[in-house]
Design an enzyme around this catalytic site. Sequence first.
Site, PDB file in Angstrom:
ATOM      1  N   ASP A 189      -3.674   4.428  -1.982  1.00 25.25           N
ATOM      2  CA  ASP A 189      -4.796   4.473  -1.057  1.00 25.25           C
ATOM      3  C   ASP A 189      -5.531   5.810  -1.177  1.00 25.25           C
ATOM      4  O   ASP A 189      -4.912   6.871  -1.104  1.00 25.25           O
ATOM      5  CB  ASP A 189      -4.217   4.310   0.354  1.00 25.25           C
ATOM      6  CG  ASP A 189      -5.270   4.263   1.421  1.00 25.25           C
ATOM      7  OD1 ASP A 189      -6.106   3.364   1.365  1.00 25.25           O
ATOM      8  OD2 ASP A 189      -5.260   5.145   2.298  1.00 25.25           O
ATOM      9  N   ASP A 203       0.839  -1.193   0.000  1.00 22.79           N
ATOM     10  CA  ASP A 203       0.000   0.000   0.000  1.00 22.79           C
ATOM     11  C   ASP A 203       0.868   1.233   0.000  1.00 22.79           C
ATOM     12  O   ASP A 203       1.932   1.247   0.610  1.00 22.79           O
ATOM     13  CB  ASP A 203      -0.846   0.042   1.280  1.00 22.79           C
ATOM     14  CG  ASP A 203      -2.193  -0.588   1.090  1.00 22.79           C
ATOM     15  OD1 ASP A 203      -3.128   0.139   0.737  1.00 22.79           O
ATOM     16  OD2 ASP A 203      -2.305  -1.811   1.294  1.00 22.79           O
ATOM     17  N   GLU A 263      -7.119   3.015  -5.451  1.00 15.41           N
ATOM     18  CA  GLU A 263      -8.376   2.753  -4.731  1.00 15.41           C
ATOM     19  C   GLU A 263      -9.326   3.924  -4.974  1.00 15.41           C
ATOM     20  O   GLU A 263      -9.073   5.046  -4.552  1.00 15.41           O
ATOM     21  CB  GLU A 263      -8.115   2.621  -3.235  1.00 15.41           C
ATOM     22  CG  GLU A 263      -9.372   2.272  -2.472  1.00 15.41           C
ATOM     23  CD  GLU A 263      -9.401   2.784  -1.033  1.00 15.41           C
ATOM     24  OE1 GLU A 263     -10.160   2.232  -0.240  1.00 15.41           O
ATOM     25  OE2 GLU A 263      -8.682   3.742  -0.713  1.00 15.41           O
ATOM     26  N   HIS A 318     -10.196  -5.675   3.605  1.00 16.46           N
ATOM     27  CA  HIS A 318     -10.121  -5.303   5.016  1.00 16.46           C
ATOM     28  C   HIS A 318     -11.091  -4.177   5.388  1.00 16.46           C
ATOM     29  O   HIS A 318     -11.207  -3.837   6.559  1.00 16.46           O
ATOM     30  CB  HIS A 318      -8.685  -4.879   5.361  1.00 16.46           C
ATOM     31  CG  HIS A 318      -8.255  -3.669   4.590  1.00 16.46           C
ATOM     32  ND1 HIS A 318      -8.032  -3.707   3.229  1.00 16.46           N
ATOM     33  CD2 HIS A 318      -8.056  -2.388   4.961  1.00 16.46           C
ATOM     34  CE1 HIS A 318      -7.703  -2.496   2.821  1.00 16.46           C
ATOM     35  NE2 HIS A 318      -7.712  -1.674   3.844  1.00 16.46           N
ATOM     36  N   ASP A 319     -11.754  -3.583   4.405  1.00 21.21           N
ATOM     37  CA  ASP A 319     -12.699  -2.496   4.693  1.00 21.21           C
ATOM     38  C   ASP A 319     -14.159  -2.945   4.626  1.00 21.21           C
ATOM     39  O   ASP A 319     -15.063  -2.128   4.795  1.00 21.21           O
ATOM     40  CB  ASP A 319     -12.494  -1.340   3.704  1.00 21.21           C
ATOM     41  CG  ASP A 319     -11.185  -0.607   3.944  1.00 21.21           C
ATOM     42  OD1 ASP A 319     -10.730  -0.558   5.105  1.00 21.21           O
ATOM     43  OD2 ASP A 319     -10.620  -0.091   2.969  1.00 21.21           O
TER      44      ASP A 319
HETATM   45  C1  GLC Z   1      -8.288   3.289   2.805  1.00 27.29           C
HETATM   46  C2  GLC Z   1      -7.992   2.015   3.564  1.00 27.29           C
HETATM   47  C3  GLC Z   1      -8.750   2.033   4.866  1.00 27.29           C
HETATM   48  C4  GLC Z   1      -8.369   3.271   5.648  1.00 27.29           C
HETATM   49  C5  GLC Z   1      -8.646   4.515   4.807  1.00 27.29           C
HETATM   50  C6  GLC Z   1      -8.183   5.758   5.475  1.00 27.29           C
HETATM   51  O1  GLC Z   1      -9.584   3.340   2.354  1.00 27.29           O
HETATM   52  O2  GLC Z   1      -8.321   0.897   2.785  1.00 27.29           O
HETATM   53  O3  GLC Z   1      -8.515   0.863   5.606  1.00 27.29           O
HETATM   54  O4  GLC Z   1      -9.089   3.333   6.828  1.00 27.29           O
HETATM   55  O5  GLC Z   1      -7.975   4.421   3.578  1.00 27.29           O
HETATM   56  O6  GLC Z   1      -6.807   5.737   5.703  1.00 27.29           O
END
Ligand code: GLC
Length: 556
Positions: free
Chosen positions: A201, A99, A255, A333-334
């Site tokens: 991210d 990431d 993302e 993971h989200d």
């Molecule tokens: C991304 C990550 C998530 C995190 C967010 C803010 O969406 O996947 O887990 O909480 O960024 O950092």
Amino acid sequence: MTNDKWWEEAIIYQVYPRSFQDTNEDGFGDITGIIKRLDYIQSLGVNTLWITPMIMSNQEDNGYDVIDFKQVDPLFGTKEQGKQLIDEVHKRGLKLIYDFPLHHTSIEHPWFKEALKGKDNPYRDYYIWADAPEGKEYPSNWTAELGETVWTKEDNGEQFYLHLFMQSMADLNWDNPQLRKEMLGVLDYWIEQGIDGFRLDAFIYLSVDKTFPNHPDEKGPGTEMVEYGKKLDSYLHEINSAVKQHEKEIFLIGEATSADAETTRQYTDPDKDRVDKIITLSHFPEKTDQLDDRLNQEMQWAPLDFNAFKQIQKEFQETVPEKGGPILFWNNHDEPRHQHKYGNTTDYRDNSQMMTAALLYLQKGIPIIYYGEEIGMKNFVYNNVEEMDDAEANEFYKEAEKLGWSHEKIMQHLSLTSRATSRGIMQWEDSEKIGFTKGSSPWTLYNRENQYNVLQQEEDEQSILHFYRKLIALKKNELFTHGNYTLHDSPKNLFIYERSFRGEKRWVYCNFSDRKETLELSNECAAAEVILANKDNRVDDRKLELSPYGVVVFMK
Ligand code: GLC
Ligand code: CA
């Protein structure tokens, strides 16, 4: 095909490092643990590993709240172990994706501490500061994750800093050339270390309109006001060209939670040098008509809108078929694990896990398999909200309670919507600490289950694990990576498609319901051979009987 990039055939396995394997007995997964399990990962047949952040972090957002972009967090191990991991991954012929949380840092990051020293500090402008207009409380009416303001005043009361996500994570100012240079330096560093690709991210929020126009509603998410901002494109070009200067082919996945097929096409257009692939959450349309509109929609469970889902799959297949196609995933993971949410883990757990995997991954595209998915791991069902350690869940609980929702009802919803549920430790065996640790208690609550663990499924030819191995092996066939895709018209709960390549064909028949379905096969299919199926389906001459959550794949 000489112009192919390696990721066009990638099959990715996602590891959430805290929860994978502990080796120093502190109850947290670690780097040595991942190394220990690399042979297992390789045995699945995947060729790429994505590990969520292990860099130095305040661990309030589990690695996404960075304190140092180039150091390994001691929670996970040392720099040397980090290096060893990269070597061991490569020794096995796998690629490694990390990431890159480039949108914000923890407020404990040394840059932010410097920035707090005052307007003249060179790091001040690494972050986004603003004043409230005359007579207003905040610079704008934008809200963060919990519906609270995105603006926090620094201690000396001078200015506000922007935080689209959490108060403890300050947004970086990508307009600042020095900041951009530092961030590109971070990428260079990790490429030098051997990393093959990055997940950018929350990248769609990098370019912020510094006039901070108010949200059209009385209050509304700041993310909606800054997504795909004016200068985003130029920042992506800079990242892209810096990365592509390295000899190695580096894979960039962005993302973009809200991206539809058309946005995905635009941002992944090979001629535009933005990103190579997009991860979006828009694949999972839900039937939201039963939701309580006074409460956060995302924390309320709603069934999958299957017709819309079919339509969206088709759209992505047709709109972004190039260079390996779209990213295909059910879990990360989200999100809570999909099985629980959309499948049937009570009566047809194995079949619904196997069918949903085949349905998605045999389409054109790059699968991402979230650790534990391959053994049908399910969500952890929490009895009370404090244990979830999820701020959004907490907030939802309070609001729902005020509206008279019962404890049971709230927890039922949260068990299917909170991301805490999908971060459980890997079920390696059914011993007390399920093979995750020998030491102190694991950092999170977890399921201990007979049969739904690696050890037992290795022994059982009919297991989900074995099915995933077969499925992944099949996926590697160039027909599935490069072939054409046609979605067939089908009755309501069925999902039927055809793949074809150089005169060869495959058909994938899926039943997304808990009722048996019988259908008539075409001449071509009736003459074809079954190459993959889950449990209790029957093919009888021209008749196909699909079991609940059944899947059958034919080859001609
Ligand atoms: C991304 C990550 C998530 C995190 C967010 C803010 O969406 O996947 O887990 O909480 O960024 O950092
Ligand atoms: Ca550990």
